[in-house]
Motif scaffolding. Structure first.
Motif, PDB file in Angstrom:
ATOM      1  N   CYS A  55       0.824  -1.218   0.000  1.00  0.00           N
ATOM      2  CA  CYS A  55       0.000   0.000   0.000  1.00  0.00           C
ATOM      3  C   CYS A  55       0.852   1.259   0.000  1.00  0.00           C
ATOM      4  O   CYS A  55       0.403   2.317  -0.468  1.00  0.00           O
ATOM      5  CB  CYS A  55      -0.936  -0.006   1.208  1.00  0.00           C
ATOM      6  N   GLY A  56       2.096   1.165   0.520  1.00  0.00           N
ATOM      7  CA  GLY A  56       2.975   2.327   0.501  1.00  0.00           C
ATOM      8  C   GLY A  56       3.317   2.761  -0.918  1.00  0.00           C
ATOM      9  O   GLY A  56       3.358   3.967  -1.206  1.00  0.00           O
ATOM     10  N   ARG A  57       3.537   1.789  -1.816  1.00  0.00           N
ATOM     11  CA  ARG A  57       3.838   2.167  -3.205  1.00  0.00           C
ATOM     12  C   ARG A  57       2.616   2.778  -3.876  1.00  0.00           C
ATOM     13  O   ARG A  57       2.728   3.796  -4.592  1.00  0.00           O
ATOM     14  CB  ARG A  57       4.307   0.942  -3.980  1.00  0.00           C
ATOM     15  N   LEU A  58       1.446   2.170  -3.689  1.00  0.00           N
ATOM     16  CA  LEU A  58       0.239   2.738  -4.284  1.00  0.00           C
ATOM     17  C   LEU A  58      -0.066   4.128  -3.721  1.00  0.00           C
ATOM     18  O   LEU A  58      -0.587   4.995  -4.434  1.00  0.00           O
ATOM     19  CB  LEU A  58      -0.946   1.804  -4.032  1.00  0.00           C
ATOM     20  N   ARG A  59       0.261   4.321  -2.463  1.00  0.00           N
ATOM     21  CA  ARG A  59       0.044   5.637  -1.868  1.00  0.00           C
ATOM     22  C   ARG A  59       1.005   6.668  -2.451  1.00  0.00           C
ATOM     23  O   ARG A  59       0.625   7.813  -2.711  1.00  0.00           O
ATOM     24  CB  ARG A  59       0.216   5.544  -0.354  1.00  0.00           C
ATOM     25  N   GLU A  60       2.261   6.283  -2.686  1.00  0.00           N
ATOM     26  CA  GLU A  60       3.219   7.194  -3.299  1.00  0.00           C
ATOM     27  C   GLU A  60       2.816   7.545  -4.723  1.00  0.00           C
ATOM     28  O   GLU A  60       3.026   8.689  -5.177  1.00  0.00           O
ATOM     29  CB  GLU A  60       4.610   6.577  -3.285  1.00  0.00           C
ATOM     30  N   ASP A  61       2.237   6.589  -5.434  1.00  0.00           N
ATOM     31  CA  ASP A  61       1.781   6.852  -6.802  1.00  0.00           C
ATOM     32  C   ASP A  61       0.493   7.658  -6.838  1.00  0.00           C
ATOM     33  O   ASP A  61       0.082   8.114  -7.920  1.00  0.00           O
ATOM     34  CB  ASP A  61       1.585   5.531  -7.549  1.00  0.00           C
ATOM     35  N   LEU A  63      -2.660   6.610  -6.046  1.00  0.00           N
ATOM     36  CA  LEU A  63      -3.887   5.893  -6.376  1.00  0.00           C
ATOM     37  C   LEU A  63      -4.762   5.653  -5.158  1.00  0.00           C
ATOM     38  O   LEU A  63      -5.993   5.594  -5.290  1.00  0.00           O
ATOM     39  CB  LEU A  63      -3.544   4.564  -7.059  1.00  0.00           C
ATOM     40  N   ILE A  64      -4.182   5.457  -3.976  1.00  0.00           N
ATOM     41  CA  ILE A  64      -4.966   5.229  -2.766  1.00  0.00           C
ATOM     42  C   ILE A  64      -4.547   6.237  -1.710  1.00  0.00           C
ATOM     43  O   ILE A  64      -3.479   6.881  -1.814  1.00  0.00           O
ATOM     44  CB  ILE A  64      -4.800   3.784  -2.237  1.00  0.00           C
ATOM     45  N   SER A  65      -5.363   6.363  -0.675  1.00  0.00           N
ATOM     46  CA  SER A  65      -5.080   7.257   0.452  1.00  0.00           C
ATOM     47  C   SER A  65      -5.249   6.466   1.736  1.00  0.00           C
ATOM     48  O   SER A  65      -5.916   5.421   1.766  1.00  0.00           O
ATOM     49  CB  SER A  65      -6.012   8.470   0.444  1.00  0.00           C
ATOM     50  N   VAL A  66      -4.654   6.963   2.818  1.00  0.00           N
ATOM     51  CA  VAL A  66      -4.705   6.299   4.114  1.00  0.00           C
ATOM     52  C   VAL A  66      -5.099   7.320   5.171  1.00  0.00           C
ATOM     53  O   VAL A  66      -4.705   8.492   5.097  1.00  0.00           O
ATOM     54  CB  VAL A  66      -3.354   5.636   4.454  1.00  0.00           C
ATOM     55  N   ILE A  87      -9.913   5.113  -1.508  1.00  0.00           N
ATOM     56  CA  ILE A  87      -9.510   5.741  -2.771  1.00  0.00           C
ATOM     57  C   ILE A  87     -10.157   7.115  -2.853  1.00  0.00           C
ATOM     58  O   ILE A  87     -11.397   7.230  -2.825  1.00  0.00           O
ATOM     59  CB  ILE A  87      -9.920   4.887  -3.991  1.00  0.00           C
ATOM     60  N   ASN A  88      -9.325   8.129  -2.931  1.00  0.00           N
ATOM     61  CA  ASN A  88      -9.801   9.495  -3.177  1.00  0.00           C
ATOM     62  C   ASN A  88      -9.831   9.705  -4.690  1.00  0.00           C
ATOM     63  O   ASN A  88      -8.804   9.892  -5.339  1.00  0.00           O
ATOM     64  CB  ASN A  88      -8.874  10.508  -2.507  1.00  0.00           C
ATOM     65  N   PHE A  89     -11.029   9.646  -5.285  1.00  0.00           N
ATOM     66  CA  PHE A  89     -11.148   9.617  -6.739  1.00  0.00           C
ATOM     67  C   PHE A  89     -10.619  10.896  -7.379  1.00  0.00           C
ATOM     68  O   PHE A  89     -10.002  10.845  -8.452  1.00  0.00           O
ATOM     69  CB  PHE A  89     -12.618   9.389  -7.130  1.00  0.00           C
ATOM     70  N   ALA A  92      -6.801  10.635  -7.371  1.00  0.00           N
ATOM     71  CA  ALA A  92      -6.331   9.563  -8.249  1.00  0.00           C
ATOM     72  C   ALA A  92      -6.473   9.938  -9.718  1.00  0.00           C
ATOM     73  O   ALA A  92      -5.574   9.681 -10.538  1.00  0.00           O
ATOM     74  CB  ALA A  92      -7.099   8.275  -7.951  1.00  0.00           C
ATOM     75  N   ILE A  93      -7.574  10.580 -10.100  1.00  0.00           N
ATOM     76  CA  ILE A  93      -7.778  10.978 -11.492  1.00  0.00           C
ATOM     77  C   ILE A  93      -6.756  12.031 -11.901  1.00  0.00           C
ATOM     78  O   ILE A  93      -6.188  11.982 -13.004  1.00  0.00           O
ATOM     79  CB  ILE A  93      -9.219  11.478 -11.684  1.00  0.00           C
ATOM     80  N   ASP A  94      -6.493  12.999 -11.040  1.00  0.00           N
ATOM     81  CA  ASP A  94      -5.486  14.028 -11.356  1.00  0.00           C
ATOM     82  C   ASP A  94      -4.097  13.418 -11.525  1.00  0.00           C
ATOM     83  O   ASP A  94      -3.335  13.811 -12.421  1.00  0.00           O
ATOM     84  CB  ASP A  94      -5.474  15.086 -10.261  1.00  0.00           C
ATOM     85  N   VAL A  95      -3.767  12.438 -10.685  1.00  0.00           N
ATOM     86  CA  VAL A  95      -2.451  11.796 -10.790  1.00  0.00           C
ATOM     87  C   VAL A  95      -2.340  11.021 -12.096  1.00  0.00           C
ATOM     88  O   VAL A  95      -1.294  11.041 -12.770  1.00  0.00           O
ATOM     89  CB  VAL A  95      -2.213  10.882  -9.575  1.00  0.00           C
ATOM     90  N   ILE A  96      -3.393  10.330 -12.489  1.00  0.00           N
ATOM     91  CA  ILE A  96      -3.356   9.559 -13.734  1.00  0.00           C
ATOM     92  C   ILE A  96      -3.181  10.492 -14.928  1.00  0.00           C
ATOM     93  O   ILE A  96      -2.383  10.219 -15.846  1.00  0.00           O
ATOM     94  CB  ILE A  96      -4.643   8.719 -13.862  1.00  0.00           C
ATOM     95  N   LYS A  97      -3.905  11.590 -14.963  1.00  0.00           N
ATOM     96  CA  LYS A  97      -3.749  12.550 -16.058  1.00  0.00           C
ATOM     97  C   LYS A  97      -2.323  13.078 -16.142  1.00  0.00           C
ATOM     98  O   LYS A  97      -1.741  13.175 -17.238  1.00  0.00           O
ATOM     99  CB  LYS A  97      -4.727  13.714 -15.861  1.00  0.00           C
ATOM    100  N   TYR A  98      -1.758  13.414 -15.013  1.00  0.00           N
ATOM    101  CA  TYR A  98      -0.407  13.988 -15.009  1.00  0.00           C
ATOM    102  C   TYR A  98       0.633  12.971 -15.477  1.00  0.00           C
ATOM    103  O   TYR A  98       1.494  13.290 -16.312  1.00  0.00           O
ATOM    104  CB  TYR A  98      -0.075  14.480 -13.603  1.00  0.00           C
ATOM    105  N   ARG A  99       0.540  11.739 -14.986  1.00  0.00           N
ATOM    106  CA  ARG A  99       1.548  10.735 -15.343  1.00  0.00           C
ATOM    107  C   ARG A  99       1.450  10.352 -16.817  1.00  0.00           C
ATOM    108  O   ARG A  99       2.476  10.149 -17.487  1.00  0.00           O
ATOM    109  CB  ARG A  99       1.398   9.509 -14.452  1.00  0.00           C
ATOM    110  N   LEU A 100       0.267  10.229 -17.358  1.00  0.00           N
ATOM    111  CA  LEU A 100       0.122   9.922 -18.778  1.00  0.00           C
ATOM    112  C   LEU A 100       0.659  11.054 -19.642  1.00  0.00           C
ATOM    113  O   LEU A 100       1.290  10.813 -20.683  1.00  0.00           O
ATOM    114  CB  LEU A 100      -1.344   9.646 -19.110  1.00  0.00           C
ATOM    115  N   LYS A 101       0.435  12.302 -19.226  1.00  0.00           N
ATOM    116  CA  LYS A 101       0.944  13.437 -19.982  1.00  0.00           C
ATOM    117  C   LYS A 101       2.468  13.476 -19.975  1.00  0.00           C
ATOM    118  O   LYS A 101       3.102  13.728 -21.012  1.00  0.00           O
ATOM    119  CB  LYS A 101       0.371  14.732 -19.391  1.00  0.00           C
TER     120      LYS A 101
END
Length: 413
Positions: A55-61, A63-66, A87-89, A92-101
């Motif tokens: 969960c630490g890796r997913l949190r750094e990326d 995608l999830i929150s704690v 999951i804070n949607f 998570a959506i903002d992070v996905i947009k940024y990484r794909l860009k």
């Protein structure tokens, strides 16, 4: 919400396929909304320590929150922090947009080099490499490019055209693979995704099914930190902190700033115009001089005027006239004192003049037969000059007649 869940699940399967545990964590959090660390470890069939690492890796990326919440076990007196994953949607959506860009931009920069940047020609003799623009002016009689260093014929790299085609193929393949994500993000941009913070996720949480005989649920009690009394120390009184809030509009704030700036300007001007100490106080007697008195009077009047002006700004309609009366009273007292000092100085000056006149002129006695007396100026002793005064007695029956034989000087009794 379903489209956002689909986007996050697709990203997990596309970029975290190396370890299926990440995909299971994402699916479990989407299904149950939020899970405790021990419940999520039970679903994965692993220990809590290994779960925190995943969960630490997913949190750094992103995608999830704690969320850590203080809880108290049965029979225990000291609370502990329990981790809840959700999951804070929006995040998570903002992070996905940024990484794909960022990924698309890096691929374009890597494979979109122009002919000016690529060194397509190399020399087999000196191993030098040249771009096409650098060797345009270096040709032989057959219009073939030659090396500028050793004048040897240059060779065109075999992968010069192949690398360009490969770059286009990579970009086309990447765009085709990311097309589903772009479609989902366009749909998300056209709709409103509700906020999914910890409180919302906890309200929509679905408990997992447990075998109470094998894996019983650890019963805990939630500790409300806001209702705990503050820790007390002997000799220290604890009480609620008092907070004062003052609301000011923009006009009042601007007036206060202008008054502060005006006061600072006047203080700076007064400091610049202040006279030195040897002008205002005598260096011999230590008393205040006339210039010092005038400067003090001007300073007092200026201070009174400043105070009066501030009082006038604070009062409305001239209701408070005490400041004006005090100003004029102070000014009147200063004027009277100055007039008194001027009169004293004038009296002292007149007394000095009378003394000088008495020293210079004296009454001189004339002979007995002379009917009148005249004042004769006596010269100063240090000059040591004899003075003679001519006195001619007037005849009884007629005017006085000057005699050529008699001199103009006669002895004075």
């Amino acid at each position: 919400m379903d489209i956002a869940s689909t986007l996050i699940r697709s990203v997990a399967r596309a970029f975290y396929h190396a370890d299926p545990a990440y995909i299971i964590i994402i699916d479990a959090l989407i299904m149950h909304s939020t899970l405790r660390d021990d419940d999520l470890a039970l679903l994965l069939g692993t220990q809590t320590k290994h779960l925190r690492k995943l969960c630490g890796r997913l949190r750094e990326d992103g995608l999830i929150s704690v969320h850590a919440r203080a809880e108290l076990r049965e029979g225990a007196q000291r609370p502990f922090n329990r981790d809840y994953y959700f999951i804070n949607f929006h995040k998570a959506i903002d992070v996905i947009k940024y990484r794909l860009k960022v990924m698309m931009r890096s691929i374009e920069e890597k494979y979109s080099q122009t002919a000016e940047e690529k060194k397509e020609y190399h020399c087999p003799q000196c191993k030098a490499e040249w771009t096409q623009m650098e060797v345009l002016d270096s040709t032989d009689e057959y219009f073939q490019f030659i090396c500028k260093t050793c004048r040897h014929l240059l060779n065109l790299s075999a992968d010069a055209n192949g690398s360009s085609n490969a770059g286009h193929e990579v970009q086309s393949k990447l765009n085709a693979q990311l097309a589903p994500f772009e479609d989902l993000m366009k749909q998300i941009d056209s709709m409103s995704i509700p906020e999914n913070d910890f409180d919302t996720a906890l309200a929509n949480a679905r408990p997992i099914l447990r075998n109470e005989s094998i894996n019983p649920t650890a019963r805990t009690q939630i500790v409300d930190n806001g209702k705990l009394p503050p820790a007390t120390v002997r000799g220290l009184k604890t009480h609620p902190e008092k907070v004062e809030i003052t609301l000011l509009d923009d006009s009042q704030k601007s007036r206060d700033l202008e008054q502060a700036a005006e006061a600072e300007r006047r203080a700076k001007t007064a400091a610049q115009n202040a006279l030195p100490a040897w002008y205002t106080v005598s260096t011999v007697t230590g008393e205040q001089t006339g210039i010092g008195g005038s400067a003090a009077q001007n300073a007092t009047a200026a201070a009174a005027a400043t105070k009066l002006e501030e009082d006038e700004k604070k009062t409305v309609g001239g209701e408070d006239s005490s400041a004006l009366d005090s100003y004029f009273n102070a000014l009147k007292e200063e004027q009277e004192m100055q007039a008194k000092r001027d009169r004293e100085e004038e009296d002292e000056f007149e007394d000095d003049d009378d003394d000088d006149d008495d020293d210079v002129f004296e009454d001189v006695a004339i002979a007995e037969d002379a009917p009148t007396q005249k004042k004769v100026k006596i010269m100063e002793p240090e000059k040591e000059v004899a003075a003679a005064v001519s006195v001619v007695p007037a005849p009884a029956n007629g005017p006085a007649v000057d005699s050529d034989e008699d001199e103009d000087f006669e002895d004075v009794v």
